[in-house]
Write a protein that holds these residues in place. Structure first.
Motif, PDB file in Angstrom:
ATOM      1  N   HIS A  14       0.836  -1.194   0.000  1.00  0.00           N
ATOM      2  CA  HIS A  14       0.000   0.000   0.000  1.00  0.00           C
ATOM      3  C   HIS A  14       0.881   1.257   0.000  1.00  0.00           C
ATOM      4  O   HIS A  14       1.950   1.266   0.635  1.00  0.00           O
ATOM      5  N   ILE A  15       0.438   2.288  -0.685  1.00  0.00           N
ATOM      6  CA  ILE A  15       1.131   3.576  -0.618  1.00  0.00           C
ATOM      7  C   ILE A  15       0.870   4.198   0.750  1.00  0.00           C
ATOM      8  O   ILE A  15      -0.285   4.341   1.169  1.00  0.00           O
ATOM      9  N   ALA A  16       1.942   4.560   1.445  1.00  0.00           N
ATOM     10  CA  ALA A  16       1.819   5.109   2.793  1.00  0.00           C
ATOM     11  C   ALA A  16       2.126   6.601   2.851  1.00  0.00           C
ATOM     12  O   ALA A  16       1.606   7.305   3.711  1.00  0.00           O
ATOM     13  N   ASN A  17       2.985   7.074   1.981  1.00  0.00           N
ATOM     14  CA  ASN A  17       3.350   8.498   1.972  1.00  0.00           C
ATOM     15  C   ASN A  17       3.522   8.980   0.539  1.00  0.00           C
ATOM     16  O   ASN A  17       4.256   8.367  -0.247  1.00  0.00           O
ATOM     17  N   GLU A  18       2.891  10.092   0.231  1.00  0.00           N
ATOM     18  CA  GLU A  18       3.097  10.800  -1.021  1.00  0.00           C
ATOM     19  C   GLU A  18       3.999  11.989  -0.670  1.00  0.00           C
ATOM     20  O   GLU A  18       3.530  13.065  -0.339  1.00  0.00           O
ATOM     21  N   HIS A  37       0.547   4.064   8.477  1.00  0.00           N
ATOM     22  CA  HIS A  37      -0.291   4.735   7.481  1.00  0.00           C
ATOM     23  C   HIS A  37      -0.753   3.768   6.395  1.00  0.00           C
ATOM     24  O   HIS A  37      -0.680   4.044   5.195  1.00  0.00           O
ATOM     25  N   SER A  38      -1.228   2.630   6.824  1.00  0.00           N
ATOM     26  CA  SER A  38      -1.708   1.607   5.898  1.00  0.00           C
ATOM     27  C   SER A  38      -2.795   0.781   6.604  1.00  0.00           C
ATOM     28  O   SER A  38      -2.992   0.913   7.820  1.00  0.00           O
ATOM     29  N   VAL A  88      -4.698  24.561  10.378  1.00  0.00           N
ATOM     30  CA  VAL A  88      -3.889  23.351  10.513  1.00  0.00           C
ATOM     31  C   VAL A  88      -4.290  22.393   9.394  1.00  0.00           C
ATOM     32  O   VAL A  88      -5.442  21.957   9.329  1.00  0.00           O
ATOM     33  N   TYR A  89      -3.338  22.087   8.524  1.00  0.00           N
ATOM     34  CA  TYR A  89      -3.644  21.204   7.398  1.00  0.00           C
ATOM     35  C   TYR A  89      -3.530  19.747   7.837  1.00  0.00           C
ATOM     36  O   TYR A  89      -2.528  19.345   8.441  1.00  0.00           O
ATOM     37  N   ALA A  90      -4.539  18.980   7.540  1.00  0.00           N
ATOM     38  CA  ALA A  90      -4.512  17.549   7.824  1.00  0.00           C
ATOM     39  C   ALA A  90      -3.830  16.839   6.654  1.00  0.00           C
ATOM     40  O   ALA A  90      -4.277  16.949   5.508  1.00  0.00           O
ATOM     41  N   ASN A  91      -2.738  16.117   6.940  1.00  0.00           N
ATOM     42  CA  ASN A  91      -2.018  15.479   5.828  1.00  0.00           C
ATOM     43  C   ASN A  91      -2.709  14.215   5.333  1.00  0.00           C
ATOM     44  O   ASN A  91      -2.227  13.561   4.412  1.00  0.00           O
ATOM     45  N   THR A  92      -3.848  13.880   5.918  1.00  0.00           N
ATOM     46  CA  THR A  92      -4.647  12.772   5.389  1.00  0.00           C
ATOM     47  C   THR A  92      -5.536  13.226   4.245  1.00  0.00           C
ATOM     48  O   THR A  92      -5.827  12.460   3.320  1.00  0.00           O
ATOM     49  N   THR A  93      -5.974  14.498   4.313  1.00  0.00           N
ATOM     50  CA  THR A  93      -6.906  15.027   3.321  1.00  0.00           C
ATOM     51  C   THR A  93      -6.320  16.172   2.502  1.00  0.00           C
ATOM     52  O   THR A  93      -6.887  16.551   1.478  1.00  0.00           O
ATOM     53  N   GLN A 127      -5.889   9.020   9.930  1.00  0.00           N
ATOM     54  CA  GLN A 127      -4.486   9.267   9.593  1.00  0.00           C
ATOM     55  C   GLN A 127      -3.625   8.034   9.808  1.00  0.00           C
ATOM     56  O   GLN A 127      -2.599   7.865   9.156  1.00  0.00           O
ATOM     57  N   LEU A 128      -4.043   7.145  10.706  1.00  0.00           N
ATOM     58  CA  LEU A 128      -3.261   5.938  10.979  1.00  0.00           C
ATOM     59  C   LEU A 128      -3.332   4.939   9.831  1.00  0.00           C
ATOM     60  O   LEU A 128      -2.364   4.215   9.577  1.00  0.00           O
ATOM     61  N   THR A 129      -4.455   4.876   9.139  1.00  0.00           N
ATOM     62  CA  THR A 129      -4.652   3.841   8.127  1.00  0.00           C
ATOM     63  C   THR A 129      -4.613   4.355   6.692  1.00  0.00           C
ATOM     64  O   THR A 129      -4.732   3.570   5.754  1.00  0.00           O
ATOM     65  N   ASN A 130      -4.447   5.662   6.523  1.00  0.00           N
ATOM     66  CA  ASN A 130      -4.456   6.246   5.185  1.00  0.00           C
ATOM     67  C   ASN A 130      -3.114   6.903   4.861  1.00  0.00           C
ATOM     68  O   ASN A 130      -2.358   7.255   5.768  1.00  0.00           O
TER      69      ASN A 130
END
Length: 298
Positions: free
Chosen positions: A44-48, A87-88, A114-119, A137-140
Protein backbone atom coordinates in the motif's frame (compact mmCIF):
# COMPACT_ATOMS: atom_id res chain seq x y z
CA UNK A 1 -4.33 16.35 26.80
CA UNK A 2 -2.05 16.98 23.81
CA UNK A 3 0.94 15.30 25.44
CA UNK A 4 -1.15 12.37 26.68
CA UNK A 5 -2.70 11.91 23.24
CA UNK A 6 0.72 11.96 21.54
CA UNK A 7 1.99 9.26 23.91
CA UNK A 8 -1.17 7.19 23.55
CA UNK A 9 -1.05 7.40 19.75
CA UNK A 10 2.53 6.15 19.70
CA UNK A 11 1.62 3.34 22.08
CA UNK A 12 -1.28 1.97 20.03
CA UNK A 13 0.72 2.20 16.80
CA UNK A 14 3.47 0.13 18.40
CA UNK A 15 1.40 -2.37 20.39
CA UNK A 16 -1.62 -3.01 18.17
CA UNK A 17 -0.07 -3.30 14.71
CA UNK A 18 1.17 -6.63 13.30
CA UNK A 19 4.88 -7.36 13.40
CA UNK A 20 6.77 -8.57 10.35
CA UNK A 21 5.76 -5.53 8.31
CA UNK A 22 8.01 -2.91 6.74
CA UNK A 23 8.19 0.30 4.72
CA UNK A 24 10.15 1.18 1.58
CA UNK A 25 11.08 4.59 0.16
CA UNK A 26 10.83 4.47 -3.63
CA UNK A 27 12.31 7.24 -5.77
CA UNK A 28 9.30 7.49 -8.05
CA UNK A 29 6.18 9.62 -8.10
CA UNK A 30 2.87 8.30 -6.81
CA UNK A 31 1.63 7.24 -10.25
CA UNK A 32 4.79 5.24 -10.92
CA UNK A 33 4.52 3.41 -7.61
CA UNK A 34 0.82 2.71 -8.10
CA UNK A 35 1.73 1.00 -11.36
CA UNK A 36 4.52 -1.00 -9.68
CA UNK A 37 2.28 -2.37 -6.89
CA UNK A 38 -0.87 -2.89 -8.98
CA UNK A 39 -2.41 -6.26 -8.13
CA UNK A 40 -0.24 -6.73 -5.02
CA UNK A 41 -2.86 -6.67 -2.26
CA UNK A 42 -0.33 -6.72 0.61
CA UNK A 43 1.39 -3.50 -0.55
CA UNK A 44 0.00 0.00 0.00
CA UNK A 45 1.13 3.58 -0.62
CA UNK A 46 1.82 5.11 2.79
CA UNK A 47 3.35 8.50 1.97
CA UNK A 48 3.10 10.80 -1.02
CA UNK A 49 6.24 12.78 -0.19
CA UNK A 50 7.18 14.48 -3.46
CA UNK A 51 7.32 13.99 -7.20
CA UNK A 52 10.53 12.02 -6.64
CA UNK A 53 9.67 9.96 -3.56
CA UNK A 54 6.80 7.72 -2.48
CA UNK A 55 6.69 5.40 0.54
CA UNK A 56 5.22 1.89 0.36
CA UNK A 57 4.04 -0.12 3.37
CA UNK A 58 3.39 -3.84 3.46
CA UNK A 59 4.42 -7.28 4.62
CA UNK A 60 8.14 -7.79 5.13
CA UNK A 61 8.57 -10.38 2.37
CA UNK A 62 6.45 -8.37 -0.07
CA UNK A 63 8.54 -5.25 0.60
CA UNK A 64 11.79 -7.15 -0.03
CA UNK A 65 10.42 -8.57 -3.28
CA UNK A 66 9.31 -5.11 -4.43
CA UNK A 67 12.72 -3.65 -3.64
CA UNK A 68 14.50 -6.32 -5.70
CA UNK A 69 12.08 -5.86 -8.58
CA UNK A 70 12.46 -2.07 -8.71
CA UNK A 71 16.23 -2.07 -8.22
CA UNK A 72 16.53 -4.47 -11.16
CA UNK A 73 14.90 -1.68 -13.19
CA UNK A 74 17.41 0.87 -11.81
CA UNK A 75 14.87 2.48 -9.49
CA UNK A 76 16.52 3.60 -6.26
CA UNK A 77 14.88 2.24 -3.10
CA UNK A 78 15.66 2.52 0.61
CA UNK A 79 14.15 0.34 3.31
CA UNK A 80 13.06 2.53 6.23
CA UNK A 81 14.24 1.86 9.77
CA UNK A 82 10.75 1.52 11.26
CA UNK A 83 9.10 -1.23 13.27
CA UNK A 84 5.69 -1.32 11.59
CA UNK A 85 3.86 -0.57 8.32
CA UNK A 86 2.43 2.80 9.35
CA UNK A 87 -0.29 4.73 7.48
CA UNK A 88 -1.71 1.61 5.90
CA UNK A 89 -4.54 -0.90 6.50
CA UNK A 90 -2.11 -2.81 8.76
CA UNK A 91 -2.89 -0.13 11.40
CA UNK A 92 -6.63 -0.89 11.48
CA UNK A 93 -6.63 -2.33 15.01
CA UNK A 94 -4.49 0.53 16.29
CA UNK A 95 -6.92 3.02 14.75
CA UNK A 96 -9.81 1.44 16.65
CA UNK A 97 -7.89 1.76 19.91
CA UNK A 98 -7.07 5.40 19.18
CA UNK A 99 -10.74 6.17 18.47
CA UNK A 100 -11.71 4.89 21.92
CA UNK A 101 -8.98 7.01 23.53
CA UNK A 102 -10.23 10.09 21.70
CA UNK A 103 -13.73 9.49 23.08
CA UNK A 104 -12.37 10.56 26.49
CA UNK A 105 -10.63 13.73 25.26
CA UNK A 106 -12.30 17.08 24.71
CA UNK A 107 -11.10 18.90 21.60
CA UNK A 108 -11.66 22.57 20.83
CA UNK A 109 -11.89 24.11 17.39
CA UNK A 110 -8.45 25.15 16.09
CA UNK A 111 -7.70 28.87 16.26
CA UNK A 112 -5.34 28.77 13.29
CA UNK A 113 -5.13 26.91 10.00
CA UNK A 114 -3.89 23.35 10.51
CA UNK A 115 -3.64 21.20 7.40
CA UNK A 116 -4.51 17.55 7.82
CA UNK A 117 -2.02 15.48 5.83
CA UNK A 118 -4.65 12.77 5.39
CA UNK A 119 -6.91 15.03 3.32
CA UNK A 120 -4.56 17.91 2.33
CA UNK A 121 -7.17 20.40 3.52
CA UNK A 122 -7.59 22.39 6.74
CA UNK A 123 -8.81 20.40 9.75
CA UNK A 124 -12.57 20.49 10.24
CA UNK A 125 -13.95 22.76 12.95
CA UNK A 126 -16.29 20.25 14.61
CA UNK A 127 -14.91 17.98 17.33
CA UNK A 128 -16.23 14.72 15.86
CA UNK A 129 -14.93 15.43 12.35
CA UNK A 130 -11.50 16.40 13.70
CA UNK A 131 -11.29 13.19 15.75
CA UNK A 132 -12.34 11.10 12.75
CA UNK A 133 -9.56 12.73 10.71
CA UNK A 134 -6.98 11.88 13.39
CA UNK A 135 -8.09 8.25 13.43
CA UNK A 136 -8.05 7.93 9.63
CA UNK A 137 -4.49 9.27 9.59
CA UNK A 138 -3.26 5.94 10.98
CA UNK A 139 -4.65 3.84 8.13
CA UNK A 140 -4.46 6.25 5.18
CA UNK A 141 -1.52 7.67 3.20
CA UNK A 142 0.22 10.86 4.30
CA UNK A 143 -0.41 13.37 1.50
CA UNK A 144 2.61 15.55 2.21
CA UNK A 145 3.08 16.78 -1.35
CA UNK A 146 -0.60 17.63 -1.76
CA UNK A 147 -0.63 19.41 1.62
CA UNK A 148 2.34 21.61 0.71
CA UNK A 149 0.86 22.40 -2.69
CA UNK A 150 -2.46 23.33 -1.08
CA UNK A 151 -0.76 25.56 1.50
CA UNK A 152 1.15 27.26 -1.33
CA UNK A 153 -2.07 27.92 -3.24
CA UNK A 154 -3.49 29.41 -0.05
CA UNK A 155 -0.60 31.88 0.14
CA UNK A 156 2.09 30.16 2.22
CA UNK A 157 5.60 31.09 1.07
CA UNK A 158 7.72 30.39 4.14
CA UNK A 159 7.94 26.85 5.54
CA UNK A 160 9.52 26.24 8.96
CA UNK A 161 10.68 22.72 9.86
CA UNK A 162 10.27 21.86 13.54
CA UNK A 163 12.62 19.16 14.83
CA UNK A 164 16.03 17.78 13.90
CA UNK A 165 17.31 17.50 10.34
CA UNK A 166 16.03 19.04 7.12
CA UNK A 167 14.33 16.09 5.41
CA UNK A 168 10.98 17.87 5.18
CA UNK A 169 12.61 21.09 3.96
CA UNK A 170 14.32 19.11 1.22
CA UNK A 171 10.98 17.66 0.16
CA UNK A 172 9.40 21.12 0.11
CA UNK A 173 12.24 22.36 -2.11
CA UNK A 174 11.51 19.47 -4.49
CA UNK A 175 7.75 20.08 -4.48
CA UNK A 176 8.03 23.84 -5.03
CA UNK A 177 11.05 23.79 -7.35
CA UNK A 178 11.05 26.89 -9.55
CA UNK A 179 8.47 28.67 -7.37
CA UNK A 180 9.05 31.49 -4.91
CA UNK A 181 9.39 30.02 -1.42
CA UNK A 182 11.71 29.85 1.60
CA UNK A 183 12.46 26.93 3.91
CA UNK A 184 13.77 27.58 7.41
CA UNK A 185 15.16 24.80 9.61
CA UNK A 186 15.53 25.07 13.39
CA UNK A 187 18.04 22.27 13.96
CA UNK A 188 19.37 20.99 10.65
CA UNK A 189 22.81 19.86 11.84
CA UNK A 190 23.04 17.59 14.88
CA UNK A 191 26.75 18.35 15.26
CA UNK A 192 26.29 22.11 15.62
CA UNK A 193 25.11 24.10 18.63
CA UNK A 194 21.31 23.95 18.63
CA UNK A 195 20.84 27.41 20.15
CA UNK A 196 23.01 28.99 17.45
CA UNK A 197 20.90 27.26 14.81
CA UNK A 198 17.69 28.48 16.45
CA UNK A 199 18.98 32.05 16.57
CA UNK A 200 20.00 31.82 12.92
CA UNK A 201 16.50 30.62 12.01
CA UNK A 202 14.93 33.52 13.91
CA UNK A 203 17.24 35.93 12.10
CA UNK A 204 16.13 34.43 8.76
CA UNK A 205 12.47 34.93 9.70
CA UNK A 206 13.21 38.50 10.77
CA UNK A 207 14.84 39.25 7.42
CA UNK A 208 11.83 37.70 5.66
CA UNK A 209 9.62 40.28 7.37
CA UNK A 210 8.18 38.45 10.37
CA UNK A 211 7.87 40.16 13.73
CA UNK A 212 10.24 38.32 16.06
CA UNK A 213 9.97 39.13 19.75
CA UNK A 214 13.03 39.50 21.93
CA UNK A 215 14.14 36.37 23.75
CA UNK A 216 12.51 36.56 27.21
CA UNK A 217 15.00 34.02 28.55
CA UNK A 218 18.22 35.74 27.49
CA UNK A 219 20.69 36.06 30.35
CA UNK A 220 21.31 39.68 31.40
CA UNK A 221 24.87 40.97 31.43
CA UNK A 222 26.45 40.35 34.80
CA UNK A 223 28.12 43.27 36.59
CA UNK A 224 31.90 42.97 36.87
CA UNK A 225 33.07 41.19 40.05
CA UNK A 226 34.82 43.03 42.80
CA UNK A 227 38.56 43.37 42.56
CA UNK A 228 40.54 40.54 44.11
CA UNK A 229 44.30 40.78 44.70
CA UNK A 230 44.46 43.88 42.56
CA UNK A 231 42.99 42.15 39.49
CA UNK A 232 39.54 42.19 37.92
CA UNK A 233 37.93 39.27 36.10
CA UNK A 234 35.30 39.90 33.46
CA UNK A 235 33.08 37.62 31.37
CA UNK A 236 32.61 39.50 28.12
CA UNK A 237 30.25 38.31 25.36
CA UNK A 238 31.52 38.78 21.77
CA UNK A 239 29.31 41.87 21.33
CA UNK A 240 31.58 43.78 23.71
CA UNK A 241 34.39 43.61 21.17
CA UNK A 242 32.23 45.07 18.43
CA UNK A 243 32.72 48.71 17.46
CA UNK A 244 29.67 50.94 17.81
CA UNK A 245 29.67 51.57 14.06
CA UNK A 246 29.64 47.85 13.28
CA UNK A 247 26.85 47.22 15.78
CA UNK A 248 24.76 50.01 14.27
CA UNK A 249 25.21 48.57 10.78
CA UNK A 250 24.09 45.12 11.95
CA UNK A 251 21.02 46.51 13.74
CA UNK A 252 20.15 48.57 10.66
CA UNK A 253 20.49 45.57 8.32
CA UNK A 254 18.21 43.46 10.53
CA UNK A 255 15.51 46.00 11.33
CA UNK A 256 15.36 48.30 8.32
CA UNK A 257 12.89 47.40 5.56
CA UNK A 258 14.53 47.74 2.17
CA UNK A 259 11.74 47.28 -0.42
CA UNK A 260 12.63 46.67 -4.01
CA UNK A 261 11.16 49.06 -6.62
CA UNK A 262 8.35 47.69 -8.74
CA UNK A 263 10.48 48.22 -11.82
CA UNK A 264 13.79 49.86 -12.55
CA UNK A 265 13.59 52.91 -14.75
CA UNK A 266 16.50 53.14 -17.12
CA UNK A 267 15.18 55.40 -19.86
CA UNK A 268 16.74 58.77 -20.63
CA UNK A 269 13.38 60.44 -19.99
CA UNK A 270 13.30 59.05 -16.45
CA UNK A 271 16.81 60.35 -15.82
CA UNK A 272 15.76 63.84 -16.93
CA UNK A 273 12.59 63.87 -14.81
CA UNK A 274 12.21 66.76 -12.35
CA UNK A 275 13.79 66.33 -8.95
CA UNK A 276 10.40 66.32 -7.31
CA UNK A 277 9.26 63.41 -9.44
CA UNK A 278 12.46 61.50 -8.67
CA UNK A 279 11.91 62.07 -4.96
CA UNK A 280 8.37 60.78 -5.22
CA UNK A 281 9.45 57.69 -7.16
CA UNK A 282 12.11 57.03 -4.54
CA UNK A 283 9.55 56.90 -1.74
CA UNK A 284 9.49 53.48 -0.08
CA UNK A 285 6.81 51.06 -1.17
CA UNK A 286 4.50 50.08 1.74
CA UNK A 287 5.43 46.60 2.94
CA UNK A 288 2.75 44.34 4.36
CA UNK A 289 3.39 41.77 7.04
CA UNK A 290 3.73 38.37 5.30
CA UNK A 291 1.27 35.59 6.14
CA UNK A 292 2.28 33.28 9.00
CA UNK A 293 4.87 30.69 7.98
CA UNK A 294 3.77 27.11 7.45
CA UNK A 295 5.10 24.88 10.19
CA UNK A 296 6.21 21.33 9.35
CA UNK A 297 6.73 18.60 11.90
CA UNK A 298 7.55 14.99 11.25
Amino acid sequence: DFARLAVARGGVMKNFAPEGTAMLAVMLDKAGVEKAIAGKTDLHIANENSANQTIVAGGGEAIEALQKELESKNVKCTKLKVSRAFHSPYMEKAAGKLARILDNINMKSPKGKVYANTTAVIYPQTEKAAKDTLVKQLTNPVLFQSSIERAYRDGARVFVEIGPGRVLSGLVDQILAGKEHHTVTLNADGKRNSMEQLERALAQLKVLGFAIQSDPYVLPLQPPPEKANGRSIYDLPPAHFMMDEAREKIDKAINEVDPLPAEQETSVEAEKAPAKKEAESAAPIPVQQPPPPAVMAA
